[in-house]
Scaffold this motif. Structure first.
Motif, PDB file in Angstrom:
ATOM      1  N   UNK A  94      56.066  36.611  46.181  1.00 32.51           N
ATOM      2  CA  UNK A  94      57.388  37.005  45.713  1.00 32.51           C
ATOM      3  C   UNK A  94      57.456  38.508  45.469  1.00 32.51           C
ATOM      4  N   UNK A  95      56.404  39.058  44.863  1.00 26.13           N
ATOM      5  CA  UNK A  95      56.406  40.499  44.594  1.00 26.13           C
ATOM      6  C   UNK A  95      56.342  41.300  45.890  1.00 26.13           C
ATOM      7  N   UNK A  96      55.549  40.838  46.842  1.00 22.92           N
ATOM      8  CA  UNK A  96      55.484  41.527  48.133  1.00 22.92           C
ATOM      9  C   UNK A  96      56.850  41.538  48.811  1.00 22.92           C
ATOM     10  N   UNK A 105      59.520  41.119  37.714  1.00 23.43           N
ATOM     11  CA  UNK A 105      59.132  41.609  39.042  1.00 23.43           C
ATOM     12  C   UNK A 105      60.350  42.168  39.768  1.00 23.43           C
ATOM     13  N   UNK A 106      61.447  41.415  39.728  1.00 23.19           N
ATOM     14  CA  UNK A 106      62.660  41.864  40.409  1.00 23.19           C
ATOM     15  C   UNK A 106      63.144  43.200  39.853  1.00 23.19           C
ATOM     16  N   UNK A 107      63.131  43.330  38.541  1.00 25.32           N
ATOM     17  CA  UNK A 107      63.575  44.576  37.903  1.00 25.32           C
ATOM     18  C   UNK A 107      62.714  45.762  38.327  1.00 25.32           C
ATOM     19  N   UNK A 108      61.410  45.520  38.445  1.00 26.39           N
ATOM     20  CA  UNK A 108      60.510  46.628  38.774  1.00 26.39           C
ATOM     21  C   UNK A 108      60.786  47.194  40.166  1.00 26.39           C
ATOM     22  N   UNK A 109      61.431  46.400  41.026  1.00 28.99           N
ATOM     23  CA  UNK A 109      61.784  46.866  42.371  1.00 28.99           C
ATOM     24  C   UNK A 109      63.300  47.023  42.530  1.00 28.99           C
ATOM     25  N   UNK A 144      59.150  44.976  49.701  1.00 31.02           N
ATOM     26  CA  UNK A 144      59.582  45.366  51.042  1.00 31.02           C
ATOM     27  C   UNK A 144      61.061  45.732  51.084  1.00 31.02           C
ATOM     28  N   UNK A 145      61.750  45.452  49.978  1.00 32.52           N
ATOM     29  CA  UNK A 145      63.147  45.851  49.895  1.00 32.52           C
ATOM     30  C   UNK A 145      64.105  44.728  50.241  1.00 32.52           C
ATOM     31  N   UNK A 146      64.733  44.144  49.231  1.00 33.44           N
ATOM     32  CA  UNK A 146      65.753  43.121  49.450  1.00 33.44           C
ATOM     33  C   UNK A 146      66.949  43.430  48.546  1.00 33.44           C
ATOM     34  N   UNK A 147      68.079  42.837  48.889  1.00 34.85           N
ATOM     35  CA  UNK A 147      69.308  43.107  48.142  1.00 34.85           C
ATOM     36  C   UNK A 147      69.644  42.012  47.138  1.00 34.85           C
ATOM     37  N   UNK A 148      68.994  40.851  47.271  1.00 34.92           N
ATOM     38  CA  UNK A 148      69.233  39.752  46.334  1.00 34.92           C
ATOM     39  C   UNK A 148      68.073  38.768  46.407  1.00 34.92           C
ATOM     40  N   UNK A 149      67.611  38.350  45.217  1.00 38.50           N
ATOM     41  CA  UNK A 149      66.564  37.331  45.102  1.00 38.50           C
ATOM     42  C   UNK A 149      67.175  36.109  44.434  1.00 38.50           C
ATOM     43  N   UNK A 150      67.002  34.929  45.041  1.00 39.18           N
ATOM     44  CA  UNK A 150      67.558  33.685  44.493  1.00 39.18           C
ATOM     45  C   UNK A 150      66.429  32.700  44.217  1.00 39.18           C
ATOM     46  N   UNK A 151      66.172  32.448  42.935  1.00 42.02           N
ATOM     47  CA  UNK A 151      65.143  31.493  42.528  1.00 42.02           C
ATOM     48  C   UNK A 151      65.711  30.620  41.407  1.00 42.02           C
ATOM     49  N   UNK A 152      65.553  29.319  41.537  1.00 43.28           N
ATOM     50  CA  UNK A 152      66.059  28.391  40.519  1.00 43.28           C
ATOM     51  C   UNK A 152      65.165  28.405  39.274  1.00 43.28           C
ATOM     52  N   UNK A 153      65.730  27.965  38.156  1.00 47.11           N
ATOM     53  CA  UNK A 153      64.963  27.910  36.910  1.00 47.11           C
ATOM     54  C   UNK A 153      64.097  26.662  36.844  1.00 47.11           C
ATOM     55  N   UNK A 154      64.600  25.568  37.397  1.00 45.50           N
ATOM     56  CA  UNK A 154      63.842  24.313  37.430  1.00 45.50           C
ATOM     57  C   UNK A 154      64.311  23.507  38.629  1.00 45.50           C
ATOM     58  N   UNK A 155      63.368  22.874  39.308  1.00 43.43           N
ATOM     59  CA  UNK A 155      63.721  22.161  40.527  1.00 43.43           C
ATOM     60  C   UNK A 155      64.449  20.861  40.212  1.00 43.43           C
ATOM     61  N   UNK A 156      65.507  20.600  40.969  1.00 42.94           N
ATOM     62  CA  UNK A 156      66.350  19.451  40.702  1.00 42.94           C
ATOM     63  C   UNK A 156      65.776  18.140  41.220  1.00 42.94           C
ATOM     64  N   UNK A 157      64.693  18.196  41.962  1.00 47.57           N
ATOM     65  CA  UNK A 157      64.067  16.959  42.433  1.00 47.57           C
ATOM     66  C   UNK A 157      62.764  16.665  41.693  1.00 47.57           C
ATOM     67  N   UNK A 158      61.777  17.554  41.814  1.00 44.60           N
ATOM     68  CA  UNK A 158      60.477  17.268  41.203  1.00 44.60           C
ATOM     69  C   UNK A 158      60.340  17.843  39.796  1.00 44.60           C
TER      70      UNK A 158
END
Length: 380
Positions: free
Chosen positions: A132-134, A164-168, A138-152
């Motif tokens: 995720x940090x790598x 991590x996102x803030x640092x980049x 490398x440069x992205x405009x938006x990161x989308x990660x859920x807080x908790x998985x809706x299945x498992x």
């Protein structure tokens, strides 16, 4: 036992909704009389209640029809803004996100409007924070990660991911629809950019949700109309739904910590009962770091659809996300986890909530065990 799909509305929440529908039924945008004033005040109070639960400011709350709309506004609104500057956005998402994220991003990618990057998970649906940090580096405009998985039910380290996102200097969108009201979240303190939630996952009504967002993150609206909610989400406000969402959030802020401990105990009891009679049963997800109400199991050798068909009139459980129900395809979450074919085909999602009793747990175990034993006997 399908609380991940939706929860029953708390009677205290329903009372507030009913009052808004029958007595305090003003339009929050009608500022020429007291009925409108009171409706506007109720909306502002609800914004405070939502903000309090997730550690944000009320001015950061936009009401929507639910998390799907919130996620679309966050993703498409960000893309629309970047396109104004002729920038082709690069968006990174995990492979186990909800379809509202996956399909929105897939559509934008198919249209040639974004570059799409997928971040993989392991067999317990855990993220590799190094990868995720790598990706962020490398440069992205938006990161989308859920807080908790809706299945498992795997819970993700949102605070670390936000750091991590803030640092980049990467904006971070969190789909928190399965997590809000179940685990603590601190939107402002952790440095999240946007967060989506739905009322019906936390004992509120269906069809109402919110997008919590940093006001310095530029978004373009998806809809145009009366200019409500600062033009970002116009349309007559659903005051009864908003009040219901606010009341549900207020109650979760008070009761969440105690309720979730009790829910976890019931989940563990159900798990033990099932394992005692179905020794081949597999528990999916991160057993050390999952939602208290989540029990995602597989019974290899017995197709999940066969079990569901046998118990569906007695027991409400599912083969996966309600948004994917009826789709003749294996769960994308389990596929992304790299689980074996028998485990994927035998997967069942059981999800518990605060209104289930100890007797409910016992009865559910009996129903499921009897169904599995009967199917095993028939297949022998």
């Amino acid at each position: 036992m399908d609380y991940h799909a939706t929860t029953p509305v708390d009677s205290r929440v329903a009372d507030r909704i009913y009052q808004c529908m029958t007595e305090e039924f003003g339009n929050a945008s009608s500022t020429d009389h007291e009925w409108g004033d009171r409706a506007e005040a109720a909306v502002k109070e609800a914004a405070c209640q939502v903000a309090d639960l997730v550690g944000a400011s009320p001015r950061n709350v936009i009401f929507t029809s639910g998390a799907t709309e919130s996620l679309n506004l966050a993703i498409q609104g960000t893309v629309h803004h970047l396109e104004r500057s002729s920038t082709k956005p690069r968006i990174a998402i995990s492979t186990v996100e909800h379809k509202a994220v996956l399909d929105t991003c897939a559509a934008l990618h198919k249209q040639g409007r974004i570059e799409l990057i997928h971040i993989s998970v392991d067999t317990q649906a855990r993220l590799d924070l190094g990868q995720l940090e790598q990706t962020c580096a490398r440069g992205i405009h938006l990161l989308c990660i859920m807080a908790a998985n809706n299945e498992v039910g795997t819970i993700y380290p949102i605070e670390k991911i936000a750091e991590i996102a803030q640092s980049y200097q990467v904006p971070f969108l969190c789909d928190a629809s399965q997590a809000v009201g179940k685990i603590p979240i601190q939107f402002s303190e952790w440095g999240l950019t946007m967060l989506a939630l739905s009322a019906h996952k936390l004992y509120g009504p269906q069809g109402i949700g919110a997008l919590v967002f940093c006001r310095d993150h530029p978004l373009e609206p998806l809809l145009y109309g009366g200019g409500q909610q600062k033009g970002l989400r116009p349309g007559t406000l659903n005051v009864p739904g908003i009040v219901g969402l606010g009341e549900a959030c207020r109650l979760r802020a008070i009761e969440m910590s105690v309720d979730e401990v009790e829910i976890g105990k019931k989940r563990d009891r159900l798990q033990t009962l099932l394992q005692s009679q179905i020794p081949e049963l597999v528990i999916n997800g991160d057993r050390q770091n999952r939602l208290d109400g989540n029990l995602h199991i597989s019974i290899p050798g017995i197709p999940n659809s066969t079990i569901i068909a046998r118990v569906r009139h007695q027991l409400a459980i599912s083969t996966g996300s309600a948004c994917s129900a009826g789709v003749e395809a294996p769960s994308h979450v389990l596929r992304a986890m790299g689980l074996s074919e028998p485990v994927v085909e035998g997967a069942l999602r059981i999800s518990l909530g605060k209104f289930l009793t100890d007797n409910d747990i016992y009865q559910a175990a009996v129903i499921l065990i009897q169904a599995v034993l009967a199917l095993k006997h028939a297949m022998a």
